[in-house]
Design an enzyme around this catalytic site. Structure first.
Site, PDB file in Angstrom:
ATOM      1  N   THR A  79       0.847  -1.253   0.020  1.00  0.00           N
ATOM      2  CA  THR A  79      -0.166   0.118  -0.039  1.00  0.00           C
ATOM      3  C   THR A  79       1.000   1.201   0.065  1.00  0.00           C
ATOM      4  O   THR A  79       1.885   1.230   0.717  1.00  0.00           O
ATOM      5  CB  THR A  79      -0.867   0.067   1.124  1.00  0.00           C
ATOM      6  N   THR A  80       0.492   2.241  -0.800  1.00  0.00           N
ATOM      7  CA  THR A  80       1.138   3.549  -0.963  1.00  0.00           C
ATOM      8  C   THR A  80       0.006   4.675  -1.044  1.00  0.00           C
ATOM      9  O   THR A  80      -0.523   4.712  -2.078  1.00  0.00           O
ATOM     10  CB  THR A  80       2.055   3.645  -1.995  1.00  0.00           C
TER      11      THR A  80
END
Length: 236
Positions: A79-80
């Protein structure tokens, strides 16, 4: 309590009177008969069931299992999420990949949740935790707006979420949210996590890809960016 055992000495008790006169039983003699110990019978008694032995397998071998303190399986998270504030704009950029350990569950996940028409929140951490508590936050913000008849501010929304997270500290929640939006003070952005921490800044990045994203933001961020430049920076 006394029991009458005299009938044992009368051998003709249960015989008819005529038969009793013609029948005489010898007196009973008791002798000791020692019983063999179980060991003497071991070689003579045949077991009814064969001896059951566990199968020869290493299913329960402790070496098959890993120590939780020194895990040999390293889960890859992907996740970013990031957000930054300009003079009169807010840019929020997220990826769309949902991972389950090393398995990519989906490539089309919406990681921007609508809290109010002017406030959004990103999703980083446990998907269920983020989606549920941001939905709860949206309900709390709407109720607050109905009671006070004023638009919810970004600071108040982030504070409500931080208070909820603080009350559930230690319950194993996994949540890192960027709360961003517009209010009467202009564009604002806050960071809230599952420990109840709440921070205000002009740019944030949350997730396993945040070190790389923060490096890009530190190099290319400026409050004077145009809309096209800010969108391109978020995509980078």
């Amino acid at each position: 309590m006394a029991v009458d055992l005299s009938f044992l000495h009368n051998h003709n008790t249960y015989l008819e009177s005529e038969e009793a006169s013609n029948v005489s039983l010898p007196s009973l003699q008791l002798t000791d008969c020692p019983l063999p110990v179980p060991g003497h019978l071991a070689s003579k008694v045949r077991p009814l069931l064969p001896e059951l032995k566990p199968p020869h397998t290493d299913l329960f071998d402790p070496k098959r299992y890993q120590d939780r303190r020194e895990s040999k399986i390293k889960f890859a998270h992907g996740t970013t999420t990031l957000g930054f504030v300009l003079k009169d704009k807010i840019v929020v950029a997220v990826d769309s990949r949902a991972s389950m350990g090393s398995y990519i569950a989906s490539n089309s996940v919406n990681k921007i949740a609508t809290i109010s028409p002017f406030i959004v929140g990103t999703i980083a951490g446990g998907a269920a935790d983020c989606q549920y508590w941001e939905r709860v936050l949206a309900i709390e913000c709407r109720l607050r707006e109905l009671r006070n008849e004023t638009r919810m501010t970004v600071a108040a929304a982030s504070k409500i979420l931080a208070n909820i997270m603080y009350s559930y500290r230690g319950y194993g929640l996994s949540l890192g949210v960027i709360v961003a939006g517009f209010d009467r003070k202009g564009p604002n952005i806050f960071y809230v996590d599952s420990d109840g921490n709440r921070v205000k800044h002009n740019r944030f990045s949350v997730g396993s890809g945040s070190p790389y994203a923060l490096g890009v933001l530190d190099e290319g961020y400026s409050p004077d960016l145009t809309e096209e430049e800010a969108v391109e920076l978020g995509r980078t």
